[in-house]
Design a protein around this motif. Sequence first.
Motif, PDB file in Angstrom:
ATOM      1  N   ALA A 227      -8.164   3.966 -10.229  1.00  0.00           N
ATOM      2  CA  ALA A 227      -9.287   3.043 -10.406  1.00  0.00           C
ATOM      3  C   ALA A 227      -8.801   1.675 -10.873  1.00  0.00           C
ATOM      4  N   GLU A 228      -7.781   1.666 -11.745  1.00  0.00           N
ATOM      5  CA  GLU A 228      -7.242   0.395 -12.236  1.00  0.00           C
ATOM      6  C   GLU A 228      -6.621  -0.407 -11.098  1.00  0.00           C
ATOM      7  N   MET A 229      -5.931   0.266 -10.202  1.00  0.00           N
ATOM      8  CA  MET A 229      -5.321  -0.431  -9.076  1.00  0.00           C
ATOM      9  C   MET A 229      -6.380  -1.002  -8.142  1.00  0.00           C
ATOM     10  N   ILE A 230      -7.433  -0.236  -7.913  1.00  0.00           N
ATOM     11  CA  ILE A 230      -8.500  -0.694  -7.010  1.00  0.00           C
ATOM     12  C   ILE A 230      -9.250  -1.880  -7.614  1.00  0.00           C
ATOM     13  N   SER A 231      -9.477  -1.830  -8.924  1.00  0.00           N
ATOM     14  CA  SER A 231     -10.292  -2.867  -9.571  1.00  0.00           C
ATOM     15  C   SER A 231      -9.498  -4.117  -9.912  1.00  0.00           C
ATOM     16  N   ASN A 232      -8.165  -4.030  -9.876  1.00  0.00           N
ATOM     17  CA  ASN A 232      -7.347  -5.187 -10.262  1.00  0.00           C
ATOM     18  C   ASN A 232      -6.247  -5.434  -9.237  1.00  0.00           C
ATOM     19  N   PRO A 233      -6.610  -5.868  -8.033  1.00  0.00           N
ATOM     20  CA  PRO A 233      -5.607  -6.099  -6.988  1.00  0.00           C
ATOM     21  C   PRO A 233      -4.661  -7.251  -7.301  1.00  0.00           C
ATOM     22  N   THR A 234      -5.053  -8.136  -8.217  1.00  0.00           N
ATOM     23  CA  THR A 234      -4.149  -9.224  -8.599  1.00  0.00           C
ATOM     24  C   THR A 234      -2.960  -8.683  -9.380  1.00  0.00           C
ATOM     25  N   LYS A 235      -3.221  -7.754 -10.270  1.00  0.00           N
ATOM     26  CA  LYS A 235      -2.144  -7.125 -11.045  1.00  0.00           C
ATOM     27  C   LYS A 235      -1.367  -6.118 -10.214  1.00  0.00           C
ATOM     28  N   PHE A 236      -2.059  -5.438  -9.303  1.00  0.00           N
ATOM     29  CA  PHE A 236      -1.425  -4.407  -8.486  1.00  0.00           C
ATOM     30  C   PHE A 236      -1.597  -4.727  -6.998  1.00  0.00           C
ATOM     31  N   PRO A 237      -0.959  -5.771  -6.505  1.00  0.00           N
ATOM     32  CA  PRO A 237      -1.083  -6.089  -5.071  1.00  0.00           C
ATOM     33  C   PRO A 237      -0.442  -5.002  -4.219  1.00  0.00           C
ATOM     34  N   VAL A 238      -1.084  -4.668  -3.112  1.00  0.00           N
ATOM     35  CA  VAL A 238      -0.556  -3.657  -2.193  1.00  0.00           C
ATOM     36  C   VAL A 238      -0.366  -4.286  -0.817  1.00  0.00           C
ATOM     37  N   GLN A 239       0.197  -3.522   0.087  1.00  0.00           N
ATOM     38  CA  GLN A 239       0.429  -4.027   1.438  1.00  0.00           C
ATOM     39  C   GLN A 239      -0.888  -4.471   2.065  1.00  0.00           C
ATOM     40  N   ALA A 240      -0.845  -5.621   2.743  1.00  0.00           N
ATOM     41  CA  ALA A 240      -2.060  -6.205   3.302  1.00  0.00           C
ATOM     42  C   ALA A 240      -2.148  -6.082   4.810  1.00  0.00           C
ATOM     43  N   SER A 241      -1.051  -5.749   5.471  1.00  0.00           N
ATOM     44  CA  SER A 241      -1.049  -5.639   6.921  1.00  0.00           C
ATOM     45  C   SER A 241       0.224  -4.934   7.365  1.00  0.00           C
ATOM     46  N   MET A 242       0.358  -4.763   8.677  1.00  0.00           N
ATOM     47  CA  MET A 242       1.554  -4.125   9.222  1.00  0.00           C
ATOM     48  C   MET A 242       2.812  -4.961   8.966  1.00  0.00           C
ATOM     49  N   SER A 243       2.643  -6.255   8.728  1.00  0.00           N
ATOM     50  CA  SER A 243       3.803  -7.108   8.461  1.00  0.00           C
ATOM     51  C   SER A 243       4.426  -6.816   7.102  1.00  0.00           C
ATOM     52  N   ASP A 244       3.723  -6.059   6.258  1.00  0.00           N
ATOM     53  CA  ASP A 244       4.248  -5.684   4.938  1.00  0.00           C
ATOM     54  C   ASP A 244       4.961  -4.334   4.949  1.00  0.00           C
ATOM     55  N   ASN A 245       5.006  -3.666   6.089  1.00  0.00           N
ATOM     56  CA  ASN A 245       5.620  -2.345   6.144  1.00  0.00           C
ATOM     57  C   ASN A 245       7.055  -2.371   5.619  1.00  0.00           C
ATOM     58  N   LEU A 246       7.394  -1.412   4.761  1.00  0.00           N
ATOM     59  CA  LEU A 246       8.788  -1.173   4.417  1.00  0.00           C
ATOM     60  C   LEU A 246       9.307  -0.256   5.515  1.00  0.00           C
ATOM     61  N   GLN A 247      10.106  -0.806   6.424  1.00  0.00           N
ATOM     62  CA  GLN A 247      10.469  -0.055   7.617  1.00  0.00           C
ATOM     63  C   GLN A 247      11.909  -0.312   8.024  1.00  0.00           C
ATOM     64  N   TYR A 248      12.468   0.684   8.698  1.00  0.00           N
ATOM     65  CA  TYR A 248      13.831   0.597   9.215  1.00  0.00           C
ATOM     66  C   TYR A 248      13.753   0.157  10.666  1.00  0.00           C
ATOM     67  N   THR A 249      14.409  -0.953  10.970  1.00  0.00           N
ATOM     68  CA  THR A 249      14.397  -1.480  12.333  1.00  0.00           C
ATOM     69  C   THR A 249      15.727  -1.174  13.007  1.00  0.00           C
ATOM     70  N   PHE A 250      15.665  -0.543  14.146  1.00  0.00           N
ATOM     71  CA  PHE A 250      16.869  -0.169  14.887  1.00  0.00           C
ATOM     72  C   PHE A 250      17.372  -1.353  15.710  1.00  0.00           C
ATOM     73  N   ASN A 251      18.625  -1.260  16.121  1.00  0.00           N
ATOM     74  CA  ASN A 251      19.215  -2.301  16.952  1.00  0.00           C
ATOM     75  C   ASN A 251      20.222  -1.674  17.908  1.00  0.00           C
ATOM     76  N   ASN A 252      20.946  -2.481  18.631  1.00  0.00           N
ATOM     77  CA  ASN A 252      21.878  -1.965  19.635  1.00  0.00           C
ATOM     78  C   ASN A 252      23.099  -1.293  19.029  1.00  0.00           C
ATOM     79  N   PHE A 253      23.281  -1.478  17.711  1.00  0.00           N
ATOM     80  CA  PHE A 253      24.392  -0.798  17.027  1.00  0.00           C
ATOM     81  C   PHE A 253      23.884   0.472  16.344  1.00  0.00           C
ATOM     82  N   ASN A 254      22.849   0.327  15.522  1.00  0.00           N
ATOM     83  CA  ASN A 254      22.176   1.478  14.915  1.00  0.00           C
ATOM     84  C   ASN A 254      21.000   1.836  15.815  1.00  0.00           C
ATOM     85  N   LYS A 255      21.263   2.691  16.767  1.00  0.00           N
ATOM     86  CA  LYS A 255      20.309   2.948  17.841  1.00  0.00           C
ATOM     87  C   LYS A 255      19.155   3.854  17.412  1.00  0.00           C
ATOM     88  N   TYR A 256      18.033   3.652  18.071  1.00  0.00           N
ATOM     89  CA  TYR A 256      16.899   4.562  17.892  1.00  0.00           C
ATOM     90  C   TYR A 256      17.344   5.967  18.313  1.00  0.00           C
TER      91      TYR A 256
END
Length: 499
Positions: A227-256
Amino acid sequence: MKNIFRLLLLFPLWGLGGCQDFTTLEKDPNRPVNAPASLVFNGVLNDMYNVVNGGSAWGDKARWNQYYCSNYNYYATNEYSWTTTDLYYFTIKNVLKMEEEAKRAGLPEQNPYSALGKFFRAYFFENMTKRVGDIPMTEALKGLESPTPKYDTQKAVYVQVLKWLDSSNEELAALIAKGDRNLSGDIYLGNDLVKWQRAVNSFKMRVLISLSSKDADGELQVKQRFAEMISNPTKFPVQASMSDNLQYTFNNFNKYPRNPSNFGFNATRENMAKTYIDLLVTRKDPRVFVVAEPAEAKINAGLKATDYEAYVGASSGEDLADMSTKVLKGEYSFQKRARYYSNDVGEALFLIGYPELCFNIAEGINRGWATGDAASWYKKGIEASMSHYGIADAATLTTYLDGTLVKYAGNNQTGLSQIVTQKYIAFFQNSGLEPFYNQRRTGIPTFLTGVGTGNSGRIPKRWQYPATERTTNVTNYNSALSSQFTGKDDVNDLMWLLK
């Protein structure tokens, strides 16, 4: 000649007599004992994927999550043949080293590495405890000072995890306010402390939801913290969109994990699982067209690739030989080869994703932990997941959201089931074993069992402790088993978290 011989005998004695500092002799000048905090930080970030989430996309974890099945036992089966598990104390030791190196480099006591170090402690200790139960924490990592650490109760671990997360959030907020930029080596969020703070609090939401069966515990304060997190988003900011994802991105060296180079090994030796595919088909979910191929037998019978009924998954409990025979007859859907084998980069793998956050908030509100609009968060979660698959057409989304099985039923048990089901769908090939942990906690969706899953038709509840605990910490190991599982280290026993 005699004099030369005497010199050869005397020389080593003289050399030894002059070397009194054996600690100096023990040091290897070719092996560094220090490293930049950024380099250690980078290694810890890789461990988040390699140690905790490695293989979650098209590996053992995805089969245990019942997203797909192996139909060729030379490479893998669908059995839950669990024994011991690895724990991550070595990685946590590196977290301590990271903090030490930051201070050695002259950073103040409160710095980005110390703030994130608290998050890493929470992340890895929480992952360990939900695998096995009680674990060494307070006395762990003290070397010779405590070579046989006592086990902390699972509850005590969760109490500490929540404290670490709150401290991490507070320190990050202070650093952001000061404009601190002393962070480098970040492969996930571009050294952006604002996004890291959002990830920390989104992970805290995951932890709180995982404690749903303990929401009345006065020490954990699950409802109050939520409830504290929901009522106080300034103190507890959370991800706002897909651009905030904590994610592992593959590449041509570390392949999918699925790419053109292993097409011949995996493409037809794996097929989709009924648990997952049926959820999509019955809801007329357009994601099925993106992730899977229609069963050949259904197409031969006159159905089209755009017909939901053309998509068929195999039960994870089916006898593997029977499954293999049916695959040869074209009865089951394969993964969408055009999507998963077209290049080496593939798609990003979420460690802590925005869709999950939306469903976690919806679940907490549904459970009555806080006031808010669960339906709105539920809808946001579905739309975010759809966007991951390139589905953004407004009419398509509206039709889906208004579907009989999808339209939110309200803050009741049916609505809760809808939220957890959509979270499972959104977890597809992401977030490691979170789909399994959510299913273990709620029973949603129903996992299919049988001869193919082994373990006498049961889905295990935990892993056994590492074998090293039985040999190097036997007294505390046996004490932990007695206090939790009546002396057995059984994969089917219930830990405190599930009682």
